[in-house]
Design a protein around this motif. Sequence first.
Motif, PDB file in Angstrom:
ATOM      1  N   ARG A   1       1.618  72.148  81.151  1.00 50.50           N
ATOM      2  CA  ARG A   1       1.427  73.308  80.295  1.00 50.50           C
ATOM      3  C   ARG A   1       0.227  74.146  80.735  1.00 50.50           C
ATOM      4  NH1 ARG A   1       4.323  74.010  75.754  1.00 50.50           N
ATOM      5  NH2 ARG A   1       5.628  72.563  76.947  1.00 50.50           N
TER       6      ARG A   1
ATOM      7  N   HIS B   1       1.418  76.257  83.450  1.00 51.42           N
ATOM      8  CA  HIS B   1       2.282  77.302  82.886  1.00 51.42           C
ATOM      9  C   HIS B   1       1.449  78.492  82.427  1.00 51.42           C
ATOM     10  CE1 HIS B   1       5.217  79.333  80.327  1.00 51.42           C
ATOM     11  NE2 HIS B   1       4.345  79.220  79.324  1.00 51.42           N
ATOM     12  N   PHE B   2       0.377  78.218  81.685  1.00 53.46           N
ATOM     13  CA  PHE B   2      -0.444  79.310  81.171  1.00 53.46           C
ATOM     14  C   PHE B   2      -1.237  79.998  82.276  1.00 53.46           C
ATOM     15  CE2 PHE B   2      -0.189  77.064  76.928  1.00 53.46           C
ATOM     16  CZ  PHE B   2       0.549  78.063  76.314  1.00 53.46           C
TER      17      PHE B   2
ATOM     18  N   GLN C   1       0.704  82.949  83.834  1.00 52.23           N
ATOM     19  CA  GLN C   1       1.234  83.993  82.975  1.00 52.23           C
ATOM     20  C   GLN C   1       0.605  85.340  83.304  1.00 52.23           C
ATOM     21  OE1 GLN C   1       3.902  83.440  80.779  1.00 52.23           O
ATOM     22  NE2 GLN C   1       3.758  81.575  82.039  1.00 52.23           N
ATOM     23  N   ASN C   2       1.350  86.386  83.035  1.00 48.30           N
ATOM     24  CA  ASN C   2       0.893  87.751  83.291  1.00 48.30           C
ATOM     25  C   ASN C   2      -0.317  88.067  82.408  1.00 48.30           C
ATOM     26  OD1 ASN C   2       0.521  90.458  83.727  1.00 48.30           O
ATOM     27  ND2 ASN C   2       2.554  91.088  83.024  1.00 48.30           N
TER      28      ASN C   2
ATOM     29  N   HIS D   1      -2.180  83.159  75.028  1.00 51.56           N
ATOM     30  CA  HIS D   1      -2.138  82.287  76.214  1.00 51.56           C
ATOM     31  C   HIS D   1      -3.546  81.834  76.607  1.00 51.56           C
ATOM     32  CE1 HIS D   1       1.900  84.296  77.507  1.00 51.56           C
ATOM     33  NE2 HIS D   1       2.054  83.412  76.533  1.00 51.56           N
TER      34      HIS D   1
ATOM     35  N   ASN E   1       1.005  88.844  74.994  1.00 52.24           N
ATOM     36  CA  ASN E   1       0.630  87.511  74.510  1.00 52.24           C
ATOM     37  C   ASN E   1      -0.561  86.916  75.267  1.00 52.24           C
ATOM     38  OD1 ASN E   1       2.718  87.368  72.580  1.00 52.24           O
ATOM     39  ND2 ASN E   1       4.182  86.779  74.169  1.00 52.24           N
ATOM     40  N   HIS E   2      -1.240  87.758  76.048  1.00 52.00           N
ATOM     41  CA  HIS E   2      -2.330  87.234  76.886  1.00 52.00           C
ATOM     42  C   HIS E   2      -3.417  86.559  76.052  1.00 52.00           C
ATOM     43  CE1 HIS E   2      -5.225  86.754  80.036  1.00 52.00           C
ATOM     44  NE2 HIS E   2      -6.098  87.544  79.425  1.00 52.00           N
TER      45      HIS E   2
ATOM     46  N   SER F   1       0.198  90.850  79.700  1.00 46.84           N
ATOM     47  CA  SER F   1       1.260  90.771  78.702  1.00 46.84           C
ATOM     48  C   SER F   1       0.668  90.876  77.302  1.00 46.84           C
ATOM     49  CB  SER F   1       2.031  89.457  78.841  1.00 46.84           C
ATOM     50  OG  SER F   1       1.247  88.373  78.384  1.00 46.84           O
TER      51      SER F   1
END
Length: 252
Positions: free
Chosen positions: A81, A84-85, A88-89, A98, A94-95, A92
């Motif tokens: 996980r 995964h983070f 991440q963009n 995240h 959701n930054h 985005s």
Amino acid sequence: MNHSYFKPRKRFSFQPHPYDLGTFIGLWHSHDDNHFLLKIYRIEEKEFADYYNYHLNYALENNLVNKEEFFRHVWQIVQIRIKHFEIQNPFSNNHGIHKESLKRLQQFEKYLKSIDIWDARPSYLVIEEKENIIQKQKEIIEELQTRLDELKVFEVSQKIRIEEGYVPTFIDLLKQIEKLELPSGRKLILSDHKIVYPRLIGKYFSDGGDDLSVETLRNYYVGKNGDVTSKGTEIKAEHKLFRIVPVSPNEK
């Protein structure tokens, strides 16, 4: 049947234990990793140990896994996980979520590192960590060696010998020196700590060649409780053989 290592919430239980995983309809085993991680985002860092051990005890009591296997399982979930983070963009919507989730996982990762008694993490991480520890220990050793070398300057091969039985006489002279005042009215020597004198005498002087105990010497340097002198060793009259007096200006 694929059993989860984590303790699930009982179905239709509306007062579950705060660490139980799942919803009121239970836990989907294929999503147990998500539920386990969601709790980490919500609990306090000081709860990490309790949370981890709560699910570890469930796994052990139900013979699902041993301690090392449980650790490896949790470590892998957390690592996957985190990766995964990390990819991440950053632009985005959701930054922010995240970023905060990644921070919490890294805190939990730090806790896992502290309990890894099996070196179960990837070998390169364990080796890197041990190398860092070794490097820090080397730096501490070098610092201590430097301090030791500095202290060696004050070491003596032979202590100054006080005639046997006349240590009280020597201490009496030191106490007289403590009371001497300069023409300005200031003390010739001054120390706020009585322990300095016993340590000085014990380190550099001997009683007829025998070492002097600092604890014994401290009895000559007791403090006062108000105007009353605390119990200690008094210098007897027969040991007060000398008197230090100031030189008169006319005698100079």
